[in-house]
Design a protein around this motif. Structure first.
Motif, mmCIF file in Angstrom:
data_model
loop_
_atom_site.group_PDB
_atom_site.id
_atom_site.type_symbol
_atom_site.label_atom_id
_atom_site.label_comp_id
_atom_site.label_asym_id
_atom_site.label_seq_id
_atom_site.Cartn_x
_atom_site.Cartn_y
_atom_site.Cartn_z
ATOM 1 N N LYS A 80 -0.916 10.337 5.309
ATOM 2 C CA LYS A 80 0.326 10.095 6.039
ATOM 3 C C LYS A 80 0.040 9.745 7.500
ATOM 4 C CE LYS A 80 4.940 11.990 6.779
ATOM 5 N NZ LYS A 80 5.864 13.095 6.461
ATOM 6 N N ASN A 81 -0.947 10.420 8.098
ATOM 7 C CA ASN A 81 -1.315 10.122 9.479
ATOM 8 C C ASN A 81 -1.894 8.721 9.603
ATOM 9 O OD1 ASN A 81 -0.519 12.642 10.414
ATOM 10 N ND2 ASN A 81 -2.557 13.557 10.143
ATOM 11 N N ASP A 82 -2.706 8.309 8.628
ATOM 12 C CA ASP A 82 -3.272 6.959 8.637
ATOM 13 C C ASP A 82 -2.179 5.905 8.562
ATOM 14 O OD1 ASP A 82 -5.784 7.987 8.789
ATOM 15 O OD2 ASP A 82 -6.268 7.730 6.666
ATOM 16 N N GLU A 83 -1.225 6.127 7.670
ATOM 17 C CA GLU A 83 -0.134 5.166 7.525
ATOM 18 C C GLU A 83 0.719 5.105 8.796
ATOM 19 O OE1 GLU A 83 0.256 3.016 5.360
ATOM 20 O OE2 GLU A 83 -1.067 3.668 3.753
ATOM 21 N N THR A 84 0.964 6.266 9.402
ATOM 22 C CA THR A 84 1.758 6.296 10.634
ATOM 23 C C THR A 84 1.045 5.549 11.753
ATOM 24 O OG1 THR A 84 2.682 8.447 10.012
ATOM 25 C CG2 THR A 84 2.870 7.796 12.326
ATOM 26 N N ALA A 134 0.816 -1.208 0.000
ATOM 27 C CA ALA A 134 0.000 0.000 0.000
ATOM 28 C C ALA A 134 0.853 1.262 0.000
ATOM 29 C CB ALA A 134 -0.929 0.001 1.216
ATOM 30 N N VAL A 135 1.980 1.220 0.713
ATOM 31 C CA VAL A 135 2.847 2.397 0.809
ATOM 32 C C VAL A 135 3.712 2.557 -0.437
ATOM 33 C CG1 VAL A 135 4.786 3.415 2.088
ATOM 34 C CG2 VAL A 135 2.865 2.409 3.322
ATOM 35 N N ARG A 136 4.227 1.455 -0.936
ATOM 36 C CA ARG A 136 5.147 1.540 -2.074
ATOM 37 C C ARG A 136 4.424 1.728 -3.401
ATOM 38 N NH1 ARG A 136 10.356 -0.321 -0.940
ATOM 39 N NH2 ARG A 136 10.805 0.447 -3.039
ATOM 40 N N TYR A 137 3.237 1.150 -3.517
ATOM 41 C CA TYR A 137 2.495 1.236 -4.780
ATOM 42 C C TYR A 137 1.054 1.672 -4.501
ATOM 43 C CZ TYR A 137 6.490 -1.715 -5.924
ATOM 44 O OH TYR A 137 7.755 -2.214 -6.059
ATOM 45 N N ILE A 166 7.861 5.400 4.516
ATOM 46 C CA ILE A 166 7.152 6.533 5.104
ATOM 47 C C ILE A 166 8.115 7.685 5.406
ATOM 48 C CG2 ILE A 166 5.915 7.292 7.175
ATOM 49 C CD1 ILE A 166 4.424 4.692 7.160
ATOM 50 N N CYS A 167 9.330 7.338 5.836
ATOM 51 C CA CYS A 167 10.337 8.374 6.085
ATOM 52 C C CYS A 167 10.711 9.098 4.793
ATOM 53 C CB CYS A 167 11.585 7.756 6.707
ATOM 54 S SG CYS A 167 11.341 7.161 8.396
ATOM 55 N N LYS A 168 10.576 8.417 3.664
ATOM 56 C CA LYS A 168 10.866 9.013 2.358
ATOM 57 C C LYS A 168 9.568 9.424 1.659
ATOM 58 C CE LYS A 168 15.310 8.224 2.604
ATOM 59 N NZ LYS A 168 16.301 9.316 2.651
ATOM 60 N N TYR A 169 8.589 9.757 2.438
ATOM 61 C CA TYR A 169 7.232 9.978 1.918
ATOM 62 C C TYR A 169 7.152 11.098 0.877
ATOM 63 C CZ TYR A 169 2.303 8.946 2.528
ATOM 64 O OH TYR A 169 1.032 8.494 2.350
ATOM 65 N N ASP A 170 8.025 12.071 0.949
ATOM 66 C CA ASP A 170 7.956 13.207 0.032
ATOM 67 C C ASP A 170 8.046 12.775 -1.429
ATOM 68 O OD1 ASP A 170 7.679 14.927 2.114
ATOM 69 O OD2 ASP A 170 9.815 15.455 2.217
ATOM 70 N N LYS A 171 8.697 11.646 -1.661
ATOM 71 C CA LYS A 171 8.834 11.168 -3.032
ATOM 72 C C LYS A 171 7.501 10.707 -3.602
ATOM 73 C CE LYS A 171 13.643 9.642 -2.501
ATOM 74 N NZ LYS A 171 14.562 8.485 -2.606
ATOM 75 N N GLN A 172 6.563 10.355 -2.731
ATOM 76 C CA GLN A 172 5.268 9.861 -3.190
ATOM 77 C C GLN A 172 4.194 10.942 -3.135
ATOM 78 O OE1 GLN A 172 4.256 6.443 -0.861
ATOM 79 N NE2 GLN A 172 5.974 5.240 -1.538
ATOM 80 N N ASP A 173 4.499 12.081 -2.488
ATOM 81 C CA ASP A 173 3.486 13.113 -2.318
ATOM 82 C C ASP A 173 3.035 13.745 -3.625
ATOM 83 O OD1 ASP A 173 3.337 12.754 0.343
ATOM 84 O OD2 ASP A 173 4.553 14.481 0.911
ATOM 85 N N CYS A 174 3.827 13.604 -4.660
ATOM 86 C CA CYS A 174 3.486 14.229 -5.930
ATOM 87 C C CYS A 174 2.223 13.648 -6.541
ATOM 88 C CB CYS A 174 4.643 14.101 -6.919
ATOM 89 S SG CYS A 174 5.110 12.383 -7.248
ATOM 90 N N ILE A 175 1.823 12.451 -6.131
ATOM 91 C CA ILE A 175 0.626 11.845 -6.703
ATOM 92 C C ILE A 175 -0.639 12.395 -6.056
ATOM 93 C CG2 ILE A 175 1.893 9.729 -7.205
ATOM 94 C CD1 ILE A 175 0.451 8.416 -4.873
ATOM 95 N N ILE A 176 -0.491 13.166 -4.953
ATOM 96 C CA ILE A 176 -1.645 13.725 -4.267
ATOM 97 C C ILE A 176 -1.493 15.244 -4.234
ATOM 98 C CG2 ILE A 176 -2.971 13.789 -2.122
ATOM 99 C CD1 ILE A 176 -1.913 11.052 -1.458
ATOM 100 N N SER A 177 -2.359 15.959 -4.925
ATOM 101 C CA SER A 177 -2.248 17.408 -5.013
ATOM 102 C C SER A 177 -2.865 18.105 -3.810
ATOM 103 C CB SER A 177 -2.919 17.911 -6.297
ATOM 104 O OG SER A 177 -4.277 17.499 -6.328
ATOM 105 N N ASN A 178 -3.853 17.485 -3.159
ATOM 106 C CA ASN A 178 -4.538 18.094 -2.035
ATOM 107 C C ASN A 178 -3.715 17.926 -0.751
ATOM 108 O OD1 ASN A 178 -6.517 17.940 0.382
ATOM 109 N ND2 ASN A 178 -7.720 18.926 -1.245
ATOM 110 N N ASP A 179 -3.388 19.069 -0.110
ATOM 111 C CA ASP A 179 -2.563 19.019 1.098
ATOM 112 C C ASP A 179 -3.256 18.294 2.237
ATOM 113 O OD1 ASP A 179 -0.507 20.357 -0.111
ATOM 114 O OD2 ASP A 179 -1.138 22.340 0.569
#
Length: 256
Positions: A228-232, A120-123, A208-221
């Motif tokens: 990110k909170n759910d995953e944590t 779920a986190v990687r893909y 999750i520590c490298k989460y910024d690399k995946q944030d580009c797929i979600i435009s809404n802050d």
């Protein structure tokens, strides 16, 4: 079917100083904890919508709860009878199956939860679109665990009653060839599952520590922060479960 091994347990009827309070508390806390988990899952079902992770949590709670409900009434009866009530041999072998099945299936469910989180986190996009087939995975886990746990019932290994004579498990102390093979198969399988679980959780934390690399797929802050909170939260829960399993399992499987 081999006879039960009562060596190293001494005269079980001499354990008169053993208190009935610890097993009652242990069983009560275990049953209450699993029932509470099930209640919370149903109460918050609208929010989690029975995603794959929560189905695994449900299966884990059910598996552990059933194991407790089948074992503890008989164990408490043995305490209450001042250890005069003796386990029938058939129940001792059933106890071996019960513990082996419960431990192994619970560990495999935790492992499946860890792998599910990793995917779920990687893909994330593929994960949302995919059919996770959680029910099939759980069915396969329970069938496989039942087969491995049935080895002593089929004569491939034997049962041993352990101190203070209130529970039976695989005869780890026996030097009989089939007993040793059964011991190594079970222990190696448990260690392999634990290793995969630890690796998967480590990979999830790293992702999750490298989460910024995946944030580009979600435009809404807001959506990004919520995800990110759910995953944590889920990873924290997973780490707690893995730590508890590791503390309980490692002395047992390594000591064999």
């Amino acid at each position: 079917m081999e006879m039960m091994d009562f060596s190293d347990t001494g005269n079980l009827n001499e354990s008169l100083s053993e208190s009935i309070v610890p097993p009652i508390l242990q069983g009560s806390f275990g049953i209450f904890g699993n029932l509470l988990a099930l209640i919370l899952l149903f109460c918050y079902s609208k929010s989690h919508k029975w995603g794959a992770f929560y189905k695994y949590v449900f299966a884990l709670a059910i598996t552990d709860l059933c194991g407790l409900l089948f074992h503890y009434p008989v164990a408490v009866t043995r305490y209450a009878s001042n250890f005069e009530f003796d386990f029938p041999e058939k129940f001792c072998y059933f106890d071996v199956f019960l513990f082996s099945f419960s431990f192994l299936s619970s560990a495999m469910i935790v492992c499946a939860m860890s792998c599910d989180r990793l995917f779920a986190v990687r893909y994330p996009i593929t994960y949302r679109r995919g059919n996770h087939k959680t029910k099939r995975v759980l069915l396969a886990v329970w069938i496989f665990s039942a087969i491995i746990a049935s080895f002593p019932l089929l004569g491939f290994g034997s049962a041993k009653m352990y101190y203070p004579g209130t529970w039976c498990f695989i005869n780890f102390a026996s030097q009989r060839c089939l007993d040793r093979i059964n011991t190594y198969v079970y222990s190696s399988l448990c260690l392999l599952i634990l290793l995969i679980t630890v690796i998967a959780n480590t990979a999830v934390i790293y992702s999750i520590c490298k989460y910024d690399k995946q944030d580009c797929i979600i435009s809404n802050d807001f959506e990004r922060r919520r995800r990110k909170n759910d995953e944590t939260y889920i990873v924290t829960l997973m780490l707690s479960i893995v730590i508890v399993f590791s503390v309980c399992w490692i002395p047992l499987v390594v000591g064999t």
